[in-house]
Design an enzyme around this catalytic site. Structure first.
Site, PDB file in Angstrom:
ATOM      1  N   GLY A 115       0.813  -1.203   0.000  1.00  0.00           N
ATOM      2  CA  GLY A 115       0.000   0.000   0.000  1.00  0.00           C
ATOM      3  C   GLY A 115       0.847   1.253   0.000  1.00  0.00           C
ATOM      4  N   CYS A 116       0.184   2.378  -0.250  1.00  0.00           N
ATOM      5  CA  CYS A 116       0.905   3.648  -0.367  1.00  0.00           C
ATOM      6  C   CYS A 116       1.409   4.149   0.981  1.00  0.00           C
ATOM      7  CB  CYS A 116       0.017   4.695  -1.034  1.00  0.00           C
ATOM      8  SG  CYS A 116      -1.648   4.838  -0.325  1.00  0.00           S
ATOM      9  N   TYR A 117       0.539   4.191   1.982  1.00  0.00           N
ATOM     10  CA  TYR A 117       1.004   4.593   3.308  1.00  0.00           C
ATOM     11  C   TYR A 117       2.112   3.668   3.831  1.00  0.00           C
ATOM     12  CZ  TYR A 117      -2.877   7.944   4.076  1.00  0.00           C
ATOM     13  OH  TYR A 117      -3.738   9.004   4.014  1.00  0.00           O
TER      14      TYR A 117
END
Length: 347
Positions: free
Chosen positions: A154-156
């Site tokens: 994921g991005c986070y």
């Protein structure tokens, strides 16, 4: 260079569009299938006029039917689908001999119990979890090379895990004191109709959300625990900010006794000096989303707060590129023996 026949399943969302933007000009890719239930039957350049005259612009969106996708000769498929949906088509395409790079959360977690806790339903394909490789290229390059099923992070998590891993591996911080604050552009919520994401709701506004248990916390703690060789629990506070894309994260943790700024810098340099898409800014330099948007870079800086004996890690990335589509293509390059930078050198 041989061109790999490639499909994008779920190509009409923001992440799908980012995959298209890069794969349409990737020298080793031949797009053979792009799917979208909403846009089926329409030409690629009709849905996205910006891709007019691009290679494969005349390709027509089709339904996400595994037999149809396989019939195009696709050897690998990127899945830009919601969690819970991706697993079913991943299984079907694996059975048809395709390699899968999944951008959903369906295969990121090793524990089906943790998946159910954070995503609210039983895991749809527990038998495939052992096969899946968490596709963070900077730490799993060797596993990615031979993988058939990649769970792209994921991005986070990417913005939090990469700065912290070298410090945990070198026992430089007290992991019980980790606090991560992230701010993300609105595209991180996906391309959907949602009152809270309308321009007038987001513009000139900033707010925390997903507190205290954002779904990405599950994979963040999983990967940090692996690095620390013990269970790690952190505080994570995500925020929505009024920009289209980009994530900036500030992560703090208490230093172990006697740890110096030089040791922090050395740990980061040792881990990432040769990493194609990690740019180390050094001490006292804050990462800026303006410098990374529309690129596959993550920038990392740090500072020491001597008053509280805490390290402050500062990172920035594009949530749609290094945090999603670009990172998935980085794994694609590794899988097929290409230079990691192939097709991704956007400045």
């Amino acid at each position: 260079m041989n061109r790999i026949k490639t499909a994008i399943v779920g190509a009409s969302g923001y992440t799908g569009m980012e995959l298209l933007r890069t794969l349409l000009t990737h020298p080793a890719v031949e797009l053979t299938a792009v799917t979208s239930r909403a846009e089926a039957g329409k030409r690629l350049d009709e849905v996205f006029p910006r891709f007019s005259k691009a290679r494969s612009a005349a390709l027509t969106f089709c339904e996400p039917d595994p037999d149809l996708i396989a019939s195009t000769g696709a050897e690998v498929a990127f899945l830009a689908l919601p969690h819970g949906v991706a697993a079913e088509i991943a299984r079907a395409l694996l059975e048809r001999g395709l390699k899968i790079i999944d951008l959903s959360a369906d295969f990121r977690l090793r524990s089906p119990q943790v998946y159910e806790e954070f995503y609210g339903h039983p895991h749809p394909a527990t038998d495939l979890l052992e096969e899946a490789v968490y596709g963070l290229p900077e730490i799993r390059e060797e596993q990615i090379k031979n993988a058939k099923l990649i769970a792209s992070p994921g991005c986070y998590p990417t913005s939090i895990i990469l700065p912290l891993l070298p410090l945990l591996r070198n026992d430089l911080i007290d992991h019980s004191t980790i606090v991560a604050n992230s701010m993300s552009g609105v595209s991180g919520a996906g391309r959907k109709a949602d009152l809270t994401l309308l321009f007038c709701e987001c513009n000139e506004s900033a707010r925390a959300y997903g507190v205290p248990k954002h779904r990405h916390l599950s994979e963040i703690e999983q990967e940090l625990s692996i690095a620390a060789a013990e269970n790690v629990t952190i505080s994570f506070i995500p925020h929505l900010i009024p920009v289209n894309s980009g994530i900036v994260t500030s992560t703090t943790a208490r230093l172990k006794p006697g740890v110096s700024a030089e040791q922090i810098e050395q740990a980061l340099e040792s881990a990432y000096a040769d990493a194609a898409f990690v740019r180390l800014l050094g001490r006292g330099k804050a990462a800026d989303t303006k410098m990374v948007t529309r690129t596959n870079f993550i920038d990392i800086g740090f500072e020491i707060d001597s008053r509280t004996n805490r390290v402050i890690l500062m990172s920035a990335e594009d949530n749609l590129c290094k945090g999603a589509g670009g990172q998935a293509i980085q794994s694609f390059n590794i899988m097929h023996g290409f230079d990691q930078r192939t097709g991704l050198e956007n400045w």
